[in-house]
Scaffold this active site. Structure first.
Site, PDB file in Angstrom:
ATOM      1  NE  ARG A   1      -3.657  -0.125   2.576  1.00 47.18           N
ATOM      2  CZ  ARG A   1      -4.507   0.142   3.572  1.00 47.18           C
ATOM      3  NH1 ARG A   1      -4.439  -0.539   4.703  1.00 47.18           N
ATOM      4  NH2 ARG A   1      -5.423   1.083   3.437  1.00 47.18           N
TER       5      ARG A   1
ATOM      6  CB  ILE B   1       1.786   2.421  12.761  1.00 48.42           C
ATOM      7  CG1 ILE B   1       2.651   2.318  14.031  1.00 48.42           C
ATOM      8  CG2 ILE B   1       1.626   1.062  12.088  1.00 48.42           C
ATOM      9  CD1 ILE B   1       2.011   1.484  15.135  1.00 48.42           C
TER      10      ILE B   1
ATOM     11  CE1 TYR C   1       5.558   7.925  11.059  1.00 49.44           C
ATOM     12  CE2 TYR C   1       6.380  10.174  10.799  1.00 49.44           C
ATOM     13  CZ  TYR C   1       6.046   8.939  10.255  1.00 49.44           C
ATOM     14  OH  TYR C   1       6.224   8.720   8.910  1.00 49.44           O
TER      15      TYR C   1
ATOM     16  CE1 TYR D   1       2.566  16.063   6.450  1.00 51.78           C
ATOM     17  CE2 TYR D   1       4.358  17.612   6.023  1.00 51.78           C
ATOM     18  CZ  TYR D   1       3.517  16.951   6.906  1.00 51.78           C
ATOM     19  OH  TYR D   1       3.636  17.177   8.254  1.00 51.78           O
TER      20      TYR D   1
END
Length: 240
Positions: free
Chosen positions: A12, A85, A147, A179
């Site tokens: 993904r 994650i 993170y 991004y």
């Protein structure tokens, strides 16, 4: 059959683009995933890339999964540690579980992915280790102490492995995406997305394929003298 490349979180988003790009370059690719069986099956059907399911946060699962890949496809020569994650929260509200989940996957998961195949790379005198870090590991980010800490730690792993592996023909490098137009980013409200784009001098989000091209270069023989480095692919949003 080309060199065997493993991509964690490879079905993904950015990982999917990396898996496809490596296959297009002639690698035999194995893509791992953690839980979405339906997506993984669709990915395999569409690409012909073999998928494997395990939790990178678990060392024993990772070691067994990596052994299965090597049994099926041959020695793993390229590792792309991409699985990650988020469990975002302002620090004063962040729970120990939110901290631990992210550290276990994004930082320990990189160790768990590389460590079992490292001896084989040393014996064969060749290896490519590529870790997908993040712009937020370079500059930090509100509500992402967990993170950002793991992604900064990933850069420390790369720089240390580069020194240990260089004489054995192993390179270790990182890519820090900014991004990127993945499903996750595109799912945020349009106003939030516009605010993000407003901070990027290039005036747009990156594409997953742009990150994949960084990875295929670092995996190639052409990148043999690049070791311990970080490619920042963020549209000039941040300079490390």
């Amino acid at each position: 059959m080309g060199r065997v490349a493993l991509v964690t979180g490879g079905t993904r988003g950015i990982g999917e683009a990396i898996s496809k790009a490596l296959k297009a370059k002639g690698y035999t690719v194995a893509a791992t995933y953690a839980g979405n069986d339906e997506k993984a099956a669709a990915f395999s059907d569409a690409t012909g890339i073999k998928t494997y399911k395990w939790n990178v946060a678990d060392y024993d699962e990772s070691k067994a999964g990596l052994a299965k890949v090597e049994s099926d496809l041959g020695p793993i020569e390229v590792v792309v540690a991409n699985a990650g994650i988020t469990r975002d929260a302002p620090f004063h509200r962040m729970t120990p579980d939110q901290w631990k989940e992210v550290v276990d996957t994004n930082l320990t998961g990189v160790f768990n992915t590389i460590h079992p195949v490292w001896p084989g790379m040393r014996e064969r005198k060749f290896g490519r280790v590529i870790v997908i870090s993040s712009i937020n590991g370079q500059k930090g980010q509100f509500a992402q102490v967990n993170y950002a800490a793991t992604k900064a730690g990933d850069l420390g792993i790369v720089r240390s492995l580069a020194q240990e592996g260089a004489r054995a023909g192993i390179t270790a490098n990182a890519v820090c995406p900014g991004y990127i137009a993945t499903e996750m980013v595109m799912a945020v409200p349009e106003k939030v997305r516009e605010a993000i784009i407003g901070q990027i001098p290039a005036g747009r989000l990156g594409e997953p394929e742009e990150i994949a091209r960084c990875v295929t270069f670092l995996a190639s023989d052409d990148a043999g003298f690049i070791n311990g480095s970080t490619i920042s692919a963020n549209g000039a949003q941040f300079f490390a």
